[in-house]
Design a protein around this motif. Structure first.
Motif, PDB file in Angstrom:
ATOM      1  N   THR A  80       0.757  -1.159  -0.059  1.00 55.02           N
ATOM      2  CA  THR A  80       0.134   0.077  -0.057  1.00 55.02           C
ATOM      3  C   THR A  80       0.782   1.138   0.075  1.00 55.02           C
ATOM      4  OG1 THR A  80      -0.085  -0.087   2.287  1.00 55.02           O
ATOM      5  CG2 THR A  80      -2.058  -1.045   1.259  1.00 55.02           C
ATOM      6  N   ILE A 106     -10.951   6.719  -8.733  1.00 50.45           N
ATOM      7  CA  ILE A 106     -12.051   5.718  -8.322  1.00 50.45           C
ATOM      8  C   ILE A 106     -13.089   6.396  -7.372  1.00 50.45           C
ATOM      9  CG2 ILE A 106     -12.389   3.511  -6.889  1.00 50.45           C
ATOM     10  CD1 ILE A 106      -9.308   2.740  -7.738  1.00 50.45           C
ATOM     11  N   SER A 146     -15.430   8.348  -9.551  1.00 50.98           N
ATOM     12  CA  SER A 146     -16.192   7.303 -10.221  1.00 50.98           C
ATOM     13  C   SER A 146     -17.278   6.737  -9.545  1.00 50.98           C
ATOM     14  CB  SER A 146     -15.515   6.078 -10.966  1.00 50.98           C
ATOM     15  OG  SER A 146     -14.401   6.795 -11.544  1.00 50.98           O
ATOM     16  N   LEU A 147     -16.942   6.451  -8.267  1.00 50.78           N
ATOM     17  CA  LEU A 147     -18.023   5.926  -7.293  1.00 50.78           C
ATOM     18  C   LEU A 147     -18.989   6.941  -7.099  1.00 50.78           C
ATOM     19  CD1 LEU A 147     -15.825   4.217  -4.610  1.00 50.78           C
ATOM     20  CD2 LEU A 147     -17.567   3.217  -6.048  1.00 50.78           C
ATOM     21  N   LEU A 197     -21.436   7.480 -10.147  1.00 49.56           N
ATOM     22  CA  LEU A 197     -22.230   6.234 -10.143  1.00 49.56           C
ATOM     23  C   LEU A 197     -23.341   6.208  -9.210  1.00 49.56           C
ATOM     24  CD1 LEU A 197     -19.701   3.181 -11.081  1.00 49.56           C
ATOM     25  CD2 LEU A 197     -21.500   4.248 -12.445  1.00 49.56           C
ATOM     26  N   MET A 207     -22.878   6.375  -6.103  1.00 49.52           N
ATOM     27  CA  MET A 207     -22.360   5.851  -4.472  1.00 49.52           C
ATOM     28  C   MET A 207     -21.689   6.586  -3.603  1.00 49.52           C
ATOM     29  SD  MET A 207     -21.598   1.836  -5.840  1.00 49.52           S
ATOM     30  CE  MET A 207     -21.356   2.399  -7.652  1.00 49.52           C
ATOM     31  N   SER A 208     -22.516   7.294  -2.824  1.00 49.30           N
ATOM     32  CA  SER A 208     -22.027   8.216  -1.813  1.00 49.30           C
ATOM     33  C   SER A 208     -21.423   7.811  -0.510  1.00 49.30           C
ATOM     34  CB  SER A 208     -22.995   9.522  -1.515  1.00 49.30           C
ATOM     35  OG  SER A 208     -24.193   8.768  -1.055  1.00 49.30           O
ATOM     36  N   GLY A 209     -20.973   8.385   0.334  1.00 52.81           N
ATOM     37  CA  GLY A 209     -20.554   7.946   1.633  1.00 52.81           C
ATOM     38  C   GLY A 209     -19.312   7.588   1.628  1.00 52.81           C
ATOM     39  N   VAL A 210     -18.386   7.930   0.785  1.00 51.34           N
ATOM     40  CA  VAL A 210     -17.094   7.327   0.711  1.00 51.34           C
ATOM     41  C   VAL A 210     -16.221   8.592   0.761  1.00 51.34           C
ATOM     42  CG1 VAL A 210     -15.006   6.324  -0.747  1.00 51.34           C
ATOM     43  CG2 VAL A 210     -17.653   5.679  -1.047  1.00 51.34           C
ATOM     44  N   GLY A 211     -15.379   8.383   1.891  1.00 49.65           N
ATOM     45  CA  GLY A 211     -14.462   9.715   2.402  1.00 49.65           C
ATOM     46  C   GLY A 211     -13.124   9.634   1.835  1.00 49.65           C
ATOM     47  N   GLY A 212     -12.810   8.452   1.184  1.00 50.27           N
ATOM     48  CA  GLY A 212     -11.590   8.487   0.691  1.00 50.27           C
ATOM     49  C   GLY A 212     -11.117   7.008  -0.211  1.00 50.27           C
ATOM     50  N   VAL A 213     -10.364   6.864  -0.958  1.00 48.77           N
ATOM     51  CA  VAL A 213     -10.183   5.571  -1.753  1.00 48.77           C
ATOM     52  C   VAL A 213      -8.608   5.596  -1.913  1.00 48.77           C
ATOM     53  CG1 VAL A 213     -10.457   3.966  -3.510  1.00 48.77           C
ATOM     54  CG2 VAL A 213     -12.188   5.363  -2.836  1.00 48.77           C
ATOM     55  N   ARG A 214      -8.017   4.629  -1.479  1.00 45.94           N
ATOM     56  CA  ARG A 214      -6.572   4.328  -1.681  1.00 45.94           C
ATOM     57  C   ARG A 214      -6.201   3.014  -2.472  1.00 45.94           C
ATOM     58  NH1 ARG A 214      -3.252   8.558  -0.632  1.00 45.94           N
ATOM     59  NH2 ARG A 214      -1.279   7.479   0.395  1.00 45.94           N
ATOM     60  N   GLN A 215      -5.732   3.004  -3.374  1.00 43.61           N
ATOM     61  CA  GLN A 215      -5.491   1.605  -4.214  1.00 43.61           C
ATOM     62  C   GLN A 215      -4.172   1.233  -3.979  1.00 43.61           C
ATOM     63  OE1 GLN A 215      -6.421   1.286  -8.301  1.00 43.61           O
ATOM     64  NE2 GLN A 215      -5.927  -0.870  -8.399  1.00 43.61           N
ATOM     65  N   GLY A 216      -3.965  -0.255  -3.569  1.00 40.17           N
ATOM     66  CA  GLY A 216      -2.777  -1.024  -3.554  1.00 40.17           C
ATOM     67  C   GLY A 216      -2.618  -2.322  -4.234  1.00 40.17           C
ATOM     68  N   ASP A 218      -8.556   0.649  -0.228  1.00 45.75           N
ATOM     69  CA  ASP A 218      -8.995   0.843   1.229  1.00 45.75           C
ATOM     70  C   ASP A 218      -9.703   2.132   1.064  1.00 45.75           C
ATOM     71  OD1 ASP A 218      -7.435  -1.048   2.691  1.00 45.75           O
ATOM     72  OD2 ASP A 218      -5.413   0.099   2.126  1.00 45.75           O
ATOM     73  N   ASP A 225     -18.525   6.644   5.321  1.00 47.63           N
ATOM     74  CA  ASP A 225     -19.186   7.562   6.550  1.00 47.63           C
ATOM     75  C   ASP A 225     -20.043   6.663   7.223  1.00 47.63           C
ATOM     76  OD1 ASP A 225     -18.045   9.469   5.192  1.00 47.63           O
ATOM     77  OD2 ASP A 225     -19.848  10.091   4.031  1.00 47.63           O
TER      78      ASP A 225
END
Lengths: 80, 80
Positions: free
Chosen positions: A8, A21, A24-25, A28, A30-39, B43, B47
């Motif tokens: 990561t 990402i 894109s979420l 599309l 899809m709310s409620g996402v505070g952050g995305v990290r890809q590994g 990752d 919320d």
């Protein structure tokens, strides 16, 4: 034995792929996402038969090839 | 809450990237590796405050965006 290596990005390293990402979420619906990290994840099949030897071998592989330790962290899980 | 999504190729799906890594490990002198498969890890910061809602949301994200369910499996881990 089997090993799973998870690589990561270190905290503070920019992750444009993760940001894309996240965007894109949202687009599309899809709310409620505070952050995305890809590994990355690597599943290795090992000839080693004891765990400590397997872990030592995989650590070398991570340091030399699988992870860029300047910007990435890695974790190793060994299983039978 | 936090979620970790691990996306791996289904058994039988060719993984040229994994094969390239296996070849590189061998040419770097690290033997004892019987196979390498590469996957992805995401990752997510969520919320949602309860685990079942978080899991349902992340499952939708996997089905719609994060995984190609024709050739990939995914697993979801939820934590606080």
């Amino acid at each position: 034995m089997k090993a799973r290596v998870t690589v990561t990005l270190k905290a503070g390293v920019l992750d444009p792929q993760g940001q894309a990402i996240e965007g894109s979420l949202k687009s599309l619906g899809m709310s409620g996402v505070g952050g995305v990290r890809q590994g990355k994840v690597f599943d290795l099949l090992l000839d080693a038969t004891d765990e400590s030897a397997a872990r030592a071998a995989v650590t070398t592989m991570c340091e030399k090839l699988l992870a860029n330790t300047v910007i990435e962290n890695y974790t190793i899980e060994i299983s039978n």
